[in-house]
Write a protein that holds these residues in place. Structure first.
Motif, PDB file in Angstrom:
ATOM      1  N   ASP A  19       0.815  -1.207   0.000  1.00  0.00           N
ATOM      2  CA  ASP A  19       0.000   0.000   0.000  1.00  0.00           C
ATOM      3  C   ASP A  19       0.847   1.254   0.000  1.00  0.00           C
ATOM      4  O   ASP A  19       0.559   2.210  -0.706  1.00  0.00           O
ATOM      5  CB  ASP A  19      -0.911   0.026   1.237  1.00  0.00           C
TER       6      ASP A  19
ATOM      7  N   LEU B 263       2.328   1.868  -3.467  1.00  0.00           N
ATOM      8  CA  LEU B 263       1.339   2.436  -4.389  1.00  0.00           C
ATOM      9  C   LEU B 263       1.079   3.908  -4.080  1.00  0.00           C
ATOM     10  O   LEU B 263       1.024   4.755  -4.963  1.00  0.00           O
ATOM     11  CB  LEU B 263       0.019   1.667  -4.282  1.00  0.00           C
ATOM     12  N   GLN B 264       0.962   4.160  -2.808  1.00  0.00           N
ATOM     13  CA  GLN B 264       0.715   5.531  -2.357  1.00  0.00           C
ATOM     14  C   GLN B 264       1.844   6.460  -2.828  1.00  0.00           C
ATOM     15  O   GLN B 264       1.609   7.541  -3.362  1.00  0.00           O
ATOM     16  CB  GLN B 264       0.648   5.532  -0.824  1.00  0.00           C
TER      17      GLN B 264
ATOM     18  N   ASP C 102      -7.602   2.114  -3.145  1.00  0.00           N
ATOM     19  CA  ASP C 102      -7.179   2.192  -1.738  1.00  0.00           C
ATOM     20  C   ASP C 102      -6.296   3.401  -1.480  1.00  0.00           C
ATOM     21  O   ASP C 102      -5.819   3.617  -0.377  1.00  0.00           O
ATOM     22  CB  ASP C 102      -6.372   0.936  -1.363  1.00  0.00           C
ATOM     23  N   ILE C 103      -6.064   4.145  -2.541  1.00  0.00           N
ATOM     24  CA  ILE C 103      -5.076   5.207  -2.421  1.00  0.00           C
ATOM     25  C   ILE C 103      -5.745   6.545  -2.136  1.00  0.00           C
ATOM     26  O   ILE C 103      -6.749   6.894  -2.754  1.00  0.00           O
ATOM     27  CB  ILE C 103      -4.291   5.359  -3.743  1.00  0.00           C
TER      28      ILE C 103
END
Lengths: 259, 294
Positions: free
Chosen positions: B2, B5-6, B134-135
């Motif tokens: 995560d 990706l962020q 989710d970002i």
């Protein structure tokens, strides 16, 4: 003989620092003729073209185009008035396609100012573009470069690049075309093609041509009149036959006879 | 995962803004071959123009934006006409030094006019963070990225299709031939400076909106050097790709390494990558050597 020369160069001199490149060169070019400038390397031939094109400013003398003094006119204005130019070392815009290059030639007629750029769209513009397109196509057909119109110029053979450069100059619909060594570095076949094109340009398009060339056969075949320069000075002018027999010319090219 | 990706998403977003500022550099370099060290200050001044119109004069955002473009164009035009035109034909190093001096002058002027205090804009975009899967992306960053990309695309299209753009490309390609085509080469220089200043100023407004403004904002302009050298000094496509690379590298390196070394990696990383790429491709990824440059 035509009454008014389309281009007349009156006693131009040019020097860089202490080096005299041209001294008091004068000549007149009549409408519709092929006028050749020949001479040994370093004689000042390209400098003459650069003065006519506006890249060099002669220290003395003046240049008249259609009777108007253009000695102090900027190169882009001269182009817009109808002086086109091809270069000894091909000066195409290498990243662009053949067609883009030719389109740029047609730009000479369009104003590139900020104001006209803002008025980019509109019916008048579209009409003009349609006209341009037809003209571009006509030039492409004339020079037989249809198959390569979408290719990038950098990838083309030398002879073809020279032809594209000529097409770009013709798209400007010039009155006078200045050609700096149009057949330099070409093979026999390419040379023959180019000579044919130059003659066709004169005959079918009514464009006056001033050219510099080293290839004597080409010069003698296609020129109406020839001027010979050496060490920045004019040494002879006349028909190809006259010039070939001129003692000064023989001296310049073959050296002085001993004895 | 995560976190990665962020970092990638915010890297791309920042990279888009770098691309726009780098474009301000490339437009000028392409047409005039001048390396403009004042690009960062053009950006900073642009941000102050926006502050002046929107906060001090109380104009709505859109008119302020248009006025920023107008004023920046005038600034670029003035600098070209009043200063750089007289430098034509001087050695490159002299001209570069002039732009270095220019950057100091612009910074000094900004301090005199707007003081050294930190300033910020009222919110331009909806405050709520933008959520993609989710970002989570900060709204200023997200909308800033969108605005920067729109500007980059408009500039690229102008350059590719509009009459001025084609004339500018021709000037960049061969000045003598451009002259013989009837293109007024000197006015193309002016147009290039005006356009370059506009691109940098737009970038400045976006950056200012993300982090506020100060006269030292121009130092972000240093980051465009890895961007443009990566991409090739004269390539618009290169500026865009270079912008993304620098944005990604600094975010990812900063995100993962900063906790171990106590910070600073973020600013260092782009230059390390720059040196590595120059080892392999001395002309930059897209520079020189005859390929079609957008």
């Amino acid at each position: 003989m035509a009454a008014h020369p389309i281009l007349s160069v009156e006693g131009i001199s040019l020097s860089f620092g202490g080096l005299t490149v041209l001294s008091e060169v004068s000549f007149k070019v009549n409408p519709g003729e092929i006028f050749a400038i020949i001479g040994p390397n370093g004689a000042g031939k390209t400098s003459i073209l650069n003065c006519i094109g506006g890249f060099y400013r002669p220290s003395a003398g003046r240049i008249l185009f259609e009777g108007d003094d253009i000695t102090r006119t900027s190169p882009d204005r001269r182009a817009a008035r109808g002086l086109a130019r091809t270069f000894q070392n091909i000066a195409l815009f290498r990243g662009m396609t053949v067609l883009d290059n030719i389109k740029l030639g047609a730009h000479a007629h369009l104003k590139t100012g900020l104001a006209s750029a803002l008025m980019y769209w509109g019916p008048a513009h579209r009409e003009e573009m349609a006209l341009r397109e037809r003209m571009e196509q006509e030039v492409i057909d004339f020079l037989e470069i249809e198959p390569i119109r979408k290719q990038a110029v950098g990838s083309l053979a030398y002879g073809l690049q020279k032809r594209v450069e000529l097409a770009r100059a013709l798209a400007m619909e010039p009155k006078v075309l200045l050609m700096d060594e149009p057949v330099a570095g070409m093979n026999a076949e390419e040379t023959e093609d180019m000579a044919r094109f130059v003659l066709d340009i004169k005959e079918e398009r009514d464009i006056t041509i001033v050219l510099i060339e080293h290839d004597m056969n080409v010069i003698m075949d296609i020129s109406d009149r020839v001027m010979v320069v050496n060490f920045g000075q004019k040494i002879a002018e006349g028909t190809p036959d006259q010039v070939q027999r001129h003692p000064e010319v023989i001296k310049a090219y073959l050296g002085e006879k001993k004895g | 995962m995560d976190i990665l990706l962020q970092l990638i998403v915010s890297g791309i977003a920042v990279g888009g803004v770098y691309a726009l500022i780098a474009l301000g550099f490339v437009l000028i370099y392409k047409a005039t071959s001048i390396i403009n060290f004042a690009t960062g200050e053009f950006m900073m001044i642009g941000a102050y123009f926006f502050y002046t119109f929107m906060v001090m004069a109380g104009l709505p955002p859109i008119p302020s934006f248009l006025l920023v473009m107008l004023c920046s164009a005038m600034l670029g035009l003035f600098i070209e006409r009043a200063i750089l035109r007289h430098m034509l034909g001087q050695p490159t190093i002299s001209i570069v030094m002039v732009t270095v001096g220019l950057s100091s002058i612009l910074m000094g002027l900004a301090e005199m006019i707007w003081s050294t205090d930190f300033k910020s804009f009222p919110p331009l975009f909806p405050r709520a963070p933008v959520i993609i899967g989710d970002i989570i992306v900060r709204s200023n960053l997200f909308w800033g990225f969108i605005a920067a990309m729109i500007a980059v695309i408009i500039f690229a299209l102008l350059f590719k299709y509009a009459k001025v753009g084609v004339a500018m490309r021709a000037t960049a390609g061969d000045q003598m031939a451009a002259f013989s085509m009837g293109i007024n080469v000197r006015s193309m220089f002016t147009v290039a400076w005006a356009m370059g200043a506009i691109a940098a100023a737009l970038g400045g407004v976006i950056i200012g909106n993300i982090g506020g403004i100060q006269p030292t904002l121009g130092s972000i302009g240093l980051k465009i050097f890895p961007v443009v050298i990566l991409g090739g000094l004269d390539s618009i496509a290169g500026a865009v790709v270079g912008g993304f690379i620098v944005g990604l590298v600094e975010n990812i390196a900063g995100g993962y390494l900063d906790p171990y070394v106590g910070g600073g990696v973020k600013d260092l990383a782009p230059f390390v990558v720059l040196v590595l790429i120059l080892f392999i491709k001395p002309y930059g990824l897209f520079g020189k050597q005859d390929i079609e440059r957008l």
